[in-house]
Design a protein around this motif. Structure first.
Motif, short mmCIF file in Angstrom:
data_model
loop_
_atom_site.label_atom_id
_atom_site.label_comp_id
_atom_site.label_asym_id
_atom_site.label_seq_id
_atom_site.Cartn_x
_atom_site.Cartn_y
_atom_site.Cartn_z
N SER A 14 0.81 -1.22 0.00
CA SER A 14 0.00 0.00 0.00
C SER A 14 0.84 1.26 0.00
CB SER A 14 -0.93 0.01 1.22
OG SER A 14 -0.16 0.06 2.42
N LYS A 64 -0.62 1.71 -7.16
CA LYS A 64 -1.51 2.15 -6.07
C LYS A 64 -2.97 2.07 -6.46
CE LYS A 64 -1.61 7.20 -6.82
NZ LYS A 64 -1.26 8.51 -6.23
N LYS A 65 -3.28 2.35 -7.73
CA LYS A 65 -4.67 2.26 -8.17
C LYS A 65 -5.15 0.81 -8.18
CE LYS A 65 -5.07 6.53 -10.82
NZ LYS A 65 -5.39 7.16 -12.12
N ASN A 108 -5.72 -0.30 -4.52
CA ASN A 108 -7.01 0.25 -4.09
C ASN A 108 -8.18 -0.52 -4.69
OD1 ASN A 108 -9.26 2.40 -5.16
ND2 ASN A 108 -8.66 2.83 -3.05
N ILE A 147 -5.15 5.30 -0.40
CA ILE A 147 -5.80 4.00 -0.66
C ILE A 147 -6.85 3.72 0.40
CG2 ILE A 147 -5.42 1.49 -0.66
CD1 ILE A 147 -2.67 2.08 -1.97
#
Length: 232
Positions: free
Chosen positions: A164, A172-173, A176, A211
């Motif tokens: 994370s 990171k997307k 998430n 996130i």
């Protein structure tokens, strides 16, 4: 040129793609972050019907992938014979990833073929698009792997936490995305996923905080909880 059919070779498919692509489409793809240096400019609205017309063929899919063309690689994913995809092939393809679009399409294939044991390996790989593959596979599995037990998804939460803090956009997307999809899969998973999202939202790390906060909004939303209650 004759109509697309199951007996088409990889070369015929590529010739067809070359003839139907356009610079206008290439420009539009680039605006969405799609890598177009080896793209013909054929949209997915055309590729999906083409895939249905040529059918599944493992040997042809491998040749389409090796051509390096964007559209050919998407068609390789769409027309691959799922029972013939193994971990070594997934690793080879992952080494070629250079676009979020290719990653997410291949991750769907890998998830459908039961290659979930590769997720920790891909997550530990420092290459941006390989790492994204791990979390895209989680997200796809959370939606489509109907028979997968909740324990599998609980087991992936530590990987989400561990990565994370990776600030790279496409990682990171995906982290998430995976957290949100797991938390929306069932009431039993919503609690652990929401707890992790809450913990991340309080992190000292900026990426982890984003996130966590973003996932919390969706996982604690009234409409999400109502849908899970109905599903239960």
């Amino acid at each position: 040129m004759p109509a697309p059919s199951p007996d088409w070779t990889a070369g015929q498919v590529i010739d067809h793609l070359r003839a139907t692509g356009s610079e206008e489409n290439r420009a539009g793809m680039a605006r969405y972050g799609i890598v177009t240096d080896k793209a013909f400019g054929v949209g997915n609205s055309e590729l999906r019907p083409l895939a249905r017309r040529i059918g599944r063929d493992h040997a042809r899919a491998l040749k389409l992938w090796d051509s390096g063309w964007r559209e050919a690689r998407l068609l390789a994913c769409f027309t691959e014979e799922k029972t013939k995809v193994d971990a070594d092939q997934a690793r080879r393809w992952a080494g070629d990833f250079n676009s979020w679009e290719i990653v997410d399409t291949a991750a769907d294939l890998f998830s459908d073929t039961g290659l979930h044991p590769l997720i920790p390996e891909f997550a530990s790989d420092d290459r941006e698009f390989v790492r994204r593959t791990a979390f895209a596979m989680m997200a796809w599995a959370a939606v489509h792997a109907k028979k997968e037990p909740d324990a599998t998804f609980i087991g992936w939460l530590p990987l989400i936490e561990a990565h994370s803090t990776d600030p790279r956009n496409f990682v990171k997307k995906a982290v998430n995305w995976a957290l949100r999809q797991i938390g929306k899969r069932s009431t039993a998973l919503n609690g652990p996923a929401l707890a992790l999202a809450r913990a991340l939202s309080e992190s000292q790390d900026r990426t982890a905080r984003w996130i966590g906060k973003d996932a919390m909004k969706e996982l604690s939303a009234e409409k999400t909880l109502e849908r899970l209650a109905r599903k239960r």
